[in-house]
Write a protein that holds these residues in place. Structure first.
Motif, PDB file in Angstrom:
ATOM      1  N   THR A  41       0.850  -1.187   0.000  1.00 23.75           N
ATOM      2  CA  THR A  41       0.000   0.000   0.000  1.00 23.75           C
ATOM      3  C   THR A  41       0.883   1.235   0.000  1.00 23.75           C
ATOM      4  OG1 THR A  41      -1.785  -1.131   1.213  1.00 23.75           O
ATOM      5  CG2 THR A  41      -1.794   1.281   1.231  1.00 23.75           C
ATOM      6  N   VAL A  42       0.650   2.112  -0.965  1.00 28.76           N
ATOM      7  CA  VAL A  42       1.397   3.369  -1.060  1.00 28.76           C
ATOM      8  C   VAL A  42       0.397   4.516  -1.071  1.00 28.76           C
ATOM      9  CG1 VAL A  42       3.346   2.327  -2.290  1.00 28.76           C
ATOM     10  CG2 VAL A  42       1.415   3.253  -3.585  1.00 28.76           C
ATOM     11  N   THR A  43       0.890   5.701  -0.860  1.00 27.83           N
ATOM     12  CA  THR A  43       0.013   6.878  -0.820  1.00 27.83           C
ATOM     13  C   THR A  43       0.375   7.835  -1.941  1.00 27.83           C
ATOM     14  OG1 THR A  43      -0.179   6.711   1.588  1.00 27.83           O
ATOM     15  CG2 THR A  43      -0.812   8.804   0.574  1.00 27.83           C
ATOM     16  N   ASP A  44      -0.606   8.083  -2.824  1.00 33.31           N
ATOM     17  CA  ASP A  44      -0.388   9.029  -3.916  1.00 33.31           C
ATOM     18  C   ASP A  44      -1.171  10.302  -3.645  1.00 33.31           C
ATOM     19  OD1 ASP A  44      -3.025   8.425  -4.495  1.00 33.31           O
ATOM     20  OD2 ASP A  44      -2.668   7.908  -6.593  1.00 33.31           O
ATOM     21  N   ALA A  45      -1.412  11.106  -4.675  1.00 29.73           N
ATOM     22  CA  ALA A  45      -2.083  12.395  -4.495  1.00 29.73           C
ATOM     23  C   ALA A  45      -3.537  12.245  -4.058  1.00 29.73           C
ATOM     24  CB  ALA A  45      -2.028  13.198  -5.796  1.00 29.73           C
ATOM     25  N   ARG A  46      -4.131  11.060  -4.286  1.00 29.65           N
ATOM     26  CA  ARG A  46      -5.544  10.862  -3.937  1.00 29.65           C
ATOM     27  C   ARG A  46      -5.736  10.111  -2.618  1.00 29.65           C
ATOM     28  NH1 ARG A  46      -8.702   8.024  -8.513  1.00 29.65           N
ATOM     29  NH2 ARG A  46      -6.970   6.545  -8.350  1.00 29.65           N
ATOM     30  N   GLY A  47      -4.688   9.504  -2.135  1.00 31.02           N
ATOM     31  CA  GLY A  47      -4.823   8.718  -0.911  1.00 31.02           C
ATOM     32  C   GLY A  47      -4.106   7.384  -1.036  1.00 31.02           C
ATOM     33  N   GLU A  48      -4.517   6.416  -0.241  1.00 30.52           N
ATOM     34  CA  GLU A  48      -3.864   5.112  -0.248  1.00 30.52           C
ATOM     35  C   GLU A  48      -4.276   4.272  -1.457  1.00 30.52           C
ATOM     36  OE1 GLU A  48      -4.575   3.096   3.437  1.00 30.52           O
ATOM     37  OE2 GLU A  48      -3.027   4.243   4.502  1.00 30.52           O
ATOM     38  N   VAL A  49      -3.282   3.606  -2.031  1.00 28.57           N
ATOM     39  CA  VAL A  49      -3.513   2.701  -3.162  1.00 28.57           C
ATOM     40  C   VAL A  49      -2.856   1.374  -2.824  1.00 28.57           C
ATOM     41  CG1 VAL A  49      -3.109   2.272  -5.616  1.00 28.57           C
ATOM     42  CG2 VAL A  49      -3.513   4.617  -4.800  1.00 28.57           C
ATOM     43  N   THR A  50      -3.620   0.291  -2.910  1.00 25.64           N
ATOM     44  CA  THR A  50      -3.084  -1.034  -2.619  1.00 25.64           C
ATOM     45  C   THR A  50      -2.908  -1.810  -3.918  1.00 25.64           C
ATOM     46  OG1 THR A  50      -4.112  -1.127  -0.431  1.00 25.64           O
ATOM     47  CG2 THR A  50      -3.472  -3.218  -1.427  1.00 25.64           C
ATOM     48  N   LEU A  51      -1.723  -2.337  -4.115  1.00 26.98           N
ATOM     49  CA  LEU A  51      -1.408  -3.147  -5.282  1.00 26.98           C
ATOM     50  C   LEU A  51      -1.220  -4.581  -4.808  1.00 26.98           C
ATOM     51  CD1 LEU A  51       1.183  -0.710  -6.879  1.00 26.98           C
ATOM     52  CD2 LEU A  51      -1.171  -1.066  -7.614  1.00 26.98           C
ATOM     53  N   ASP A  52      -2.058  -5.475  -5.335  1.00 27.43           N
ATOM     54  CA  ASP A  52      -2.018  -6.871  -4.896  1.00 27.43           C
ATOM     55  C   ASP A  52      -0.785  -7.604  -5.398  1.00 27.43           C
ATOM     56  OD1 ASP A  52      -4.421  -6.637  -3.512  1.00 27.43           O
ATOM     57  OD2 ASP A  52      -5.598  -7.059  -5.323  1.00 27.43           O
ATOM     58  N   GLU A  53      -0.317  -7.250  -6.585  1.00 27.08           N
ATOM     59  CA  GLU A  53       0.846  -7.905  -7.172  1.00 27.08           C
ATOM     60  C   GLU A  53       1.752  -6.855  -7.807  1.00 27.08           C
ATOM     61  OE1 GLU A  53      -0.664 -10.639 -10.020  1.00 27.08           O
ATOM     62  OE2 GLU A  53      -1.295 -12.115  -8.524  1.00 27.08           O
ATOM     63  N   GLN A 149       9.079  10.355  -4.127  1.00 25.81           N
ATOM     64  CA  GLN A 149       8.508   9.690  -5.297  1.00 25.81           C
ATOM     65  C   GLN A 149       9.425   8.578  -5.807  1.00 25.81           C
ATOM     66  OE1 GLN A 149       6.809  12.147  -8.379  1.00 25.81           O
ATOM     67  NE2 GLN A 149       5.703  13.417  -6.927  1.00 25.81           N
ATOM     68  N   LEU A 150      10.724   8.715  -5.631  1.00 27.46           N
ATOM     69  CA  LEU A 150      11.631   7.612  -5.946  1.00 27.46           C
ATOM     70  C   LEU A 150      11.323   6.411  -5.065  1.00 27.46           C
ATOM     71  CD1 LEU A 150      14.890   9.705  -6.323  1.00 27.46           C
ATOM     72  CD2 LEU A 150      14.075   8.097  -8.058  1.00 27.46           C
ATOM     73  N   ARG A 151      11.131   6.663  -3.786  1.00 29.04           N
ATOM     74  CA  ARG A 151      10.814   5.560  -2.873  1.00 29.04           C
ATOM     75  C   ARG A 151       9.438   4.978  -3.161  1.00 29.04           C
ATOM     76  NH1 ARG A 151      13.856   9.023   0.819  1.00 29.04           N
ATOM     77  NH2 ARG A 151      11.955  10.201   1.293  1.00 29.04           N
ATOM     78  N   LEU A 152       8.462   5.860  -3.455  1.00 32.44           N
ATOM     79  CA  LEU A 152       7.087   5.398  -3.703  1.00 32.44           C
ATOM     80  C   LEU A 152       7.017   4.489  -4.924  1.00 32.44           C
ATOM     81  CD1 LEU A 152       3.880   7.556  -3.555  1.00 32.44           C
ATOM     82  CD2 LEU A 152       4.295   6.075  -5.504  1.00 32.44           C
ATOM     83  N   LEU A 153       7.580   4.947  -6.042  1.00 34.09           N
ATOM     84  CA  LEU A 153       7.509   4.132  -7.254  1.00 34.09           C
ATOM     85  C   LEU A 153       8.369   2.883  -7.134  1.00 34.09           C
ATOM     86  CD1 LEU A 153       7.354   6.741 -10.163  1.00 34.09           C
ATOM     87  CD2 LEU A 153       5.538   5.286  -9.261  1.00 34.09           C
ATOM     88  N   GLY A 154       9.418   2.941  -6.335  1.00 36.58           N
ATOM     89  CA  GLY A 154      10.183   1.726  -6.074  1.00 36.58           C
ATOM     90  C   GLY A 154       9.331   0.701  -5.355  1.00 36.58           C
ATOM     91  N   ASP A 161      13.887  -1.539  -2.387  1.00 28.87           N
ATOM     92  CA  ASP A 161      15.279  -1.293  -2.013  1.00 28.87           C
ATOM     93  C   ASP A 161      15.965  -0.376  -3.022  1.00 28.87           C
ATOM     94  OD1 ASP A 161      14.961  -2.891   0.188  1.00 28.87           O
ATOM     95  OD2 ASP A 161      15.938  -4.649  -0.690  1.00 28.87           O
ATOM     96  N   GLU A 162      15.691  -0.620  -4.325  1.00 26.99           N
ATOM     97  CA  GLU A 162      16.298   0.209  -5.361  1.00 26.99           C
ATOM     98  C   GLU A 162      15.799   1.649  -5.287  1.00 26.99           C
ATOM     99  OE1 GLU A 162      14.950  -2.757  -5.728  1.00 26.99           O
ATOM    100  OE2 GLU A 162      15.819  -3.892  -7.397  1.00 26.99           O
ATOM    101  N   GLY A 163      14.495   1.811  -4.965  1.00 24.03           N
ATOM    102  CA  GLY A 163      13.940   3.155  -4.841  1.00 24.03           C
ATOM    103  C   GLY A 163      14.573   3.921  -3.691  1.00 24.03           C
TER     104      GLY A 163
END
Length: 319
Positions: A41-53, A149-154, A161-163
């Motif tokens: 789960t990451v937080t973007d401009a709209r709020g929390e977004v969960t990516l299952d995979e 944003q580097l950490r978020l997109l990582g 870790d790369e982010g």
């Protein structure tokens, strides 16, 4: 010192998001993406977004977002990028618009993640209805936003870790450039004017662009404007002349000699210290407007301009 290749190999108003040329997209192919640690789960401009995979087919409609995705090691997962995502060379640039995205055109790439700029946020809800995960990234207002944003997109792409490493390396590279410059020049007592376009739009120190200059101790004449317009004020020619900046930086497309000559030809601009001393510098409009890893290149260009200005001053004193 330029940003390490391993960060890049693996890219107002409008100028802050668009600059470049389109190229044809390569054939789409499935990219193997790390799946450990999901869901996330990451937080973007709209709020929390969960990516299952971990996403394997990313469409990036933000030039800065594209540069960041490649910097964190997710480049092979990017199957399409917008028309202005012209960096790095291997970015799959298409004719997709990042300002007015066509949901139908985006869907044709069968994405499992779409990265949007804040200007195209309305498109996010349409993609949501199609069940396509979306991350909406606002324009960075500070260097800390860029690192985040580097950490978020990582994290969102299976490269946490790369982010984190990329954010740390960019910050470290900026600190090193500033330290080396200050070691050579000592305390820097100079003012500057950053011009976004010939209409005299500028940036204040409250923007991520202005923060880069602030690292060197430079004074921003736009901070003295009566109306800073959210960090991007439109100055008057009289104001710029009155403020008499020591350096002028031009951050828009055009041949350098012609742009510099145009500035010198403006009424009374030939009396400005920067013009008199030949310290009008044309910056790469991409690296000076995108808040991804190439902000290091922007900082280096500022450092080079300061060193050149000091060299010119020394030569004049010697003469």
């Amino acid at each position: 010192m330029r940003v390490p290749r391993r960060l890049l190999a693996v890219p107002l108003f409008a100028v802050l998001a668009v600059s470049g040329c389109a190229s044809s997209a390569p054939e789409e192919s499935e990219a193997a993406a790390p799946s450990e640690g999901f869901p996330v789960t990451v937080t973007d401009a709209r709020g929390e977004v969960t990516l299952d995979e971990a996403p394997q087919r990313i469409v990036s409609l933000s030039p800065s977002g594209t540069e960041i995705l490649f910097a964190v090691g997710a480049g092979e997962q990017v199957v399409a990028a917008d028309e202005y995502s012209n960096y790095p060379d291997e970015a799959p640039t298409t004719d997709l618009s990042g300002f007015t995205p066509s949901v139908e055109a985006v869907s044709e790439h069968d994405p499992d993640l779409v990265v949007l700029a804040r200007d195209a946020e309305e498109t996010a809800s349409q993609l949501d209805q199609l069940g396509i995960p979306v991350l909406v990234l606002p324009a960075a207002e500070s260097l800390d936003d860029s690192y985040e944003q580097l950490r978020l997109l990582g994290s969102a792409t299976g490269h946490a870790d790369e982010g984190a490493a990329a954010a740390e390396e960019v910050e470290g590279a900026l600190d090193e450039i500033v330290a080396e410059t200050r070691d050579r020049l000592g305390d820097i007592d100079a003012s500057y004017y950053h011009e976004l376009d010939p209409g005299l739009y500028s940036v204040t120190s409250g923007t991520f662009v202005g923060q880069v200059y602030s690292l060197f101790g430079l004074r921003n004449i736009a901070d003295e404007a009566a109306d800073t317009a959210g960090g991007y004020p439109q100055l008057s020619a009289e104001f710029v002349v009155e403020q008499d900046p020591d350096l002028i930086f031009l951050s828009y497309p055009g041949e350098e000699a012609a742009l510099v000559a145009d500035v010198a030809d403006r009424p009374a601009f030939d009396t400005i210290t920067a013009v008199e001393n030949g310290d009008v510098v044309r910056l790469d409009p991409d690296t000076a407007s995108r808040w991804g890893p190439r902000v290091v290149d922007f900082a280096q260009d500022v450092a080079d301009a300061l060193l050149a200005a000091e060299g010119g001053a020394d030569a004049e004193e010697a003469a």
